[in-house]
Design a protein around this motif. Structure first.
Motif, PDB file in Angstrom:
ATOM      1  N   ALA A 122     103.913  55.711  29.797  1.00  5.87           N
ATOM      2  CA  ALA A 122     103.203  54.534  30.308  1.00  5.87           C
ATOM      3  C   ALA A 122     102.721  53.630  29.183  1.00  5.87           C
ATOM      4  CB  ALA A 122     102.017  54.973  31.169  1.00  5.87           C
ATOM      5  N   ARG A 123     102.434  54.215  28.030  1.00  6.26           N
ATOM      6  CA  ARG A 123     102.014  53.430  26.870  1.00  6.26           C
ATOM      7  C   ARG A 123     102.456  54.158  25.600  1.00  6.26           C
ATOM      8  NH1 ARG A 123      97.364  55.821  28.818  1.00  6.26           N
ATOM      9  NH2 ARG A 123      97.095  54.064  30.247  1.00  6.26           N
ATOM     10  N   LEU A 124     102.708  53.374  24.579  1.00  8.89           N
ATOM     11  CA  LEU A 124     103.138  53.940  23.305  1.00  8.89           C
ATOM     12  C   LEU A 124     102.240  53.412  22.190  1.00  8.89           C
ATOM     13  CD1 LEU A 124     107.035  53.496  23.522  1.00  8.89           C
ATOM     14  CD2 LEU A 124     105.776  55.643  23.758  1.00  8.89           C
TER      15      LEU A 124
ATOM     16  N   GLU B   8     101.158  48.805  26.157  1.00  7.51           N
ATOM     17  CA  GLU B   8     101.331  49.255  27.527  1.00  7.51           C
ATOM     18  C   GLU B   8     102.739  48.906  28.017  1.00  7.51           C
ATOM     19  OE1 GLU B   8      99.101  50.820  29.437  1.00  7.51           O
ATOM     20  OE2 GLU B   8      97.362  50.720  28.078  1.00  7.51           O
ATOM     21  N   HIS B   9     103.236  49.729  28.927  1.00  3.08           N
ATOM     22  CA  HIS B   9     104.568  49.493  29.488  1.00  3.08           C
ATOM     23  C   HIS B   9     104.681  48.105  30.102  1.00  3.08           C
ATOM     24  CE1 HIS B   9     107.574  49.508  32.733  1.00  3.08           C
ATOM     25  NE2 HIS B   9     108.230  50.405  32.005  1.00  3.08           N
TER      26      HIS B   9
ATOM     27  N   ASP C 164     102.315  64.630  18.946  1.00  2.00           N
ATOM     28  CA  ASP C 164     102.473  63.691  20.058  1.00  2.00           C
ATOM     29  C   ASP C 164     103.467  62.569  19.743  1.00  2.00           C
ATOM     30  OD1 ASP C 164     100.484  64.951  21.756  1.00  2.00           O
ATOM     31  OD2 ASP C 164      99.020  64.236  20.292  1.00  2.00           O
ATOM     32  N   MET C 165     104.265  62.744  18.677  1.00  2.00           N
ATOM     33  CA  MET C 165     105.305  61.762  18.380  1.00  2.00           C
ATOM     34  C   MET C 165     106.441  61.933  19.380  1.00  2.00           C
ATOM     35  SD  MET C 165     107.368  61.016  14.804  1.00  2.00           S
ATOM     36  CE  MET C 165     108.426  62.470  14.900  1.00  2.00           C
ATOM     37  N   VAL C 166     106.886  60.836  19.957  1.00  2.00           N
ATOM     38  CA  VAL C 166     107.944  60.892  20.959  1.00  2.00           C
ATOM     39  C   VAL C 166     109.226  60.209  20.487  1.00  2.00           C
ATOM     40  CG1 VAL C 166     106.316  61.057  22.871  1.00  2.00           C
ATOM     41  CG2 VAL C 166     107.078  58.804  22.102  1.00  2.00           C
TER      42      VAL C 166
ATOM     43  N   ASP D  22     102.879  59.149  21.939  1.00  2.00           N
ATOM     44  CA  ASP D  22     102.443  59.075  23.343  1.00  2.00           C
ATOM     45  C   ASP D  22     101.049  58.451  23.381  1.00  2.00           C
ATOM     46  OD1 ASP D  22     101.591  59.443  25.937  1.00  2.00           O
ATOM     47  OD2 ASP D  22     102.401  61.476  26.097  1.00  2.00           O
ATOM     48  N   GLY D  23     100.961  57.231  23.909  1.00  2.00           N
ATOM     49  CA  GLY D  23      99.687  56.511  23.916  1.00  2.00           C
ATOM     50  C   GLY D  23      98.632  57.102  24.822  1.00  2.00           C
ATOM     51  N   SER D  24      99.013  58.020  25.704  1.00  2.00           N
ATOM     52  CA  SER D  24      98.022  58.665  26.565  1.00  2.00           C
ATOM     53  C   SER D  24      97.329  59.827  25.857  1.00  2.00           C
ATOM     54  CB  SER D  24      98.697  59.174  27.843  1.00  2.00           C
ATOM     55  OG  SER D  24      99.612  60.224  27.542  1.00  2.00           O
ATOM     56  N   LYS D  25      97.833  60.186  24.666  1.00  2.00           N
ATOM     57  CA  LYS D  25      97.287  61.342  23.955  1.00  2.00           C
ATOM     58  C   LYS D  25      96.689  61.006  22.595  1.00  2.00           C
ATOM     59  CE  LYS D  25     100.558  64.528  26.138  1.00  2.00           C
ATOM     60  NZ  LYS D  25     101.642  65.518  25.919  1.00  2.00           N
ATOM     61  N   VAL D  26      97.088  59.879  22.003  1.00  2.00           N
ATOM     62  CA  VAL D  26      96.566  59.522  20.683  1.00  2.00           C
ATOM     63  C   VAL D  26      96.145  58.058  20.650  1.00  2.00           C
ATOM     64  CG1 VAL D  26      97.894  61.234  19.384  1.00  2.00           C
ATOM     65  CG2 VAL D  26      98.898  59.006  19.852  1.00  2.00           C
ATOM     66  N   ARG D  27      95.213  57.757  19.745  1.00  2.00           N
ATOM     67  CA  ARG D  27      94.762  56.394  19.536  1.00  2.00           C
ATOM     68  C   ARG D  27      94.606  56.192  18.017  1.00  2.00           C
ATOM     69  NH1 ARG D  27      93.205  54.272  24.340  1.00  2.00           N
ATOM     70  NH2 ARG D  27      92.175  52.524  23.342  1.00  2.00           N
TER      71      ARG D  27
END
Length: 348
Positions: free
Chosen positions: A179-181, A294-295, A221-223, A246-251
């Motif tokens: 959903a977000r990167l 965001e997507h 969390d690298m995709v 993965d933007g839902s797991k890292v900032r």
């Protein structure tokens, strides 16, 4: 046409196109502009007709001078371009077909690097030079019509377009899965003392980085990722990297990019390396395509496409002659299940 010339002249004046200070082979706007300008001049030259130069007698003693017609003016401008020259540069890079062909003809006619041209001399000497230059221009015109040149041109263009298409499709696939990167842009290079690091060693360091990433929590969390190998006279071989998390797991993209850069310098290269954190200065970019995206954010997605194009646009005008691949990406993500609310379609 005149408007194009004025815009090009303004660009050259603005960025000061000289070989000094150009980071040859790096993603440097000045170098790319020089290549673009020179290629554009060659394409204009091949569309011209008639003699490029003529002679005019200037006195009663048989002296004459060389005068240029429209094709000659273009050739003289091409000779004045600060096209990088040197055995090391030419062994590392191959120019795009139009420029490569023109430079080959100029070398054959002993015009590259450009020699001083006669201003005033005997009519016979000036006429000899005129015939020489006109023949060079005519050979350039005829060469672009050959089957071998057209085949080379098609192959070169397909390769450059293919790279950009593959990378944008890869990024789109990552967004379909997430959903977000969190997108990081980091340049990984070597210190001045280690700028002569070989291409083989640079490749080994890159491979070690990604092999270690499998067991390093820093990359949990690298995709995905994209890398591009370049070369500069100061830096030597170096990489332009894009990392996708993965933007839902890292900032905290700036901090994460800093940690990866430090891992490169301290662990992978054992003090031989340097890094540049592009995310730390992302607010200075006219079109930001890194950081949290965001997507459904069409503006940032478009900026990301520009950032990907930036990684590939050097290849439009010259290509690094690598041993093996000069660009790569991670594996495509596994498709996401059909459960959940469908996302809006984003056109970038």
């Amino acid at each position: 046409m005149k408007g194009d010339e004025e815009r090009l002249a303004a660009l050259q004046s603005k960025i000061g196109l000289t070989v000094e200070g150009i980071e040859v082979g790096a993603l440097n706007n000045g170098l790319i502009a020089i290549m673009k300008s020179a290629s554009w001049l060659v394409r204009r030259l091949i569309k011209t007709e008639g003699d490029a130069f003529k002679i005019r007698v200037v006195d009663d003693f048989g002296n004459a001078r060389l005068e240029s017609n429209a094709p000659g003016n273009i050739l003289l401008r091409l000779l004045k371009e600060h096209i990088p020259n040197g055995s090391r540069f030419n062994s590392l890079y191959k120019f795009e077909p139009y420029l490569d062909m023109a430079i080959s003809r100029l070398i054959e006619f002993k015009l590259y690097p450009p020699p001083p041209l006669l201003q005033v001399s005997t009519a016979s000497e000036v006429r000899k030079l005129m015939v020489h230059l006109n023949e060079c221009v005519e050979q350039i015109r005829q060469e672009v019509k050959s089957k071998s040149f057209l085949a080379t041109l098609n192959s070169y263009q397909r390769s450059s377009n293919k790279n950009y298409k593959e990378l944008t499709e890869y990024v789109d696939a990552l967004f379909e899965r997430h959903a977000r990167l969190l997108v990081l842009r980091i340049d990984l290079s070597y210190s001045k003392e280690n700028s002569r690091t070989t291409q083989a060693q640079a490749k080994q360091d890159r491979q070690r980085l990604f092999e270690n990433a499998r067991s390093n929590k820093l990359f949990d969390d690298m995709v995905g990722y994209i890398w591009k190998l370049e070369h500069g006279p100061e830096k030597g071989f170096h990489y332009h990297m894009m990392f996708f998390f993965d933007g839902s797991k890292v900032r905290e993209d700036i901090t994460l990019a800093k940690r990866i850069g430090e891992y490169w310098t301290e662990v992978i290269t054992k003090g031989r390396g340097l890094y540049y954190n592009c995310n730390a200065v992302k607010l200075t970019y006219a079109s930001c395509g890194i950081g949290m995206i965001e997507h459904a954010d069409a503006e940032l997605r478009a900026g990301l496409c520009k950032a990907v194009f930036y990684l590939t646009k050097t290849d439009l005008y010259m290509k690094l002659q690598t041993k093996g691949r000069g660009m790569g990406k991670g594996l495509y993500p596994s498709p996401k299940g059909a459960r959940g609310r469908p996302r809006a379609v984003i056109v970038v």
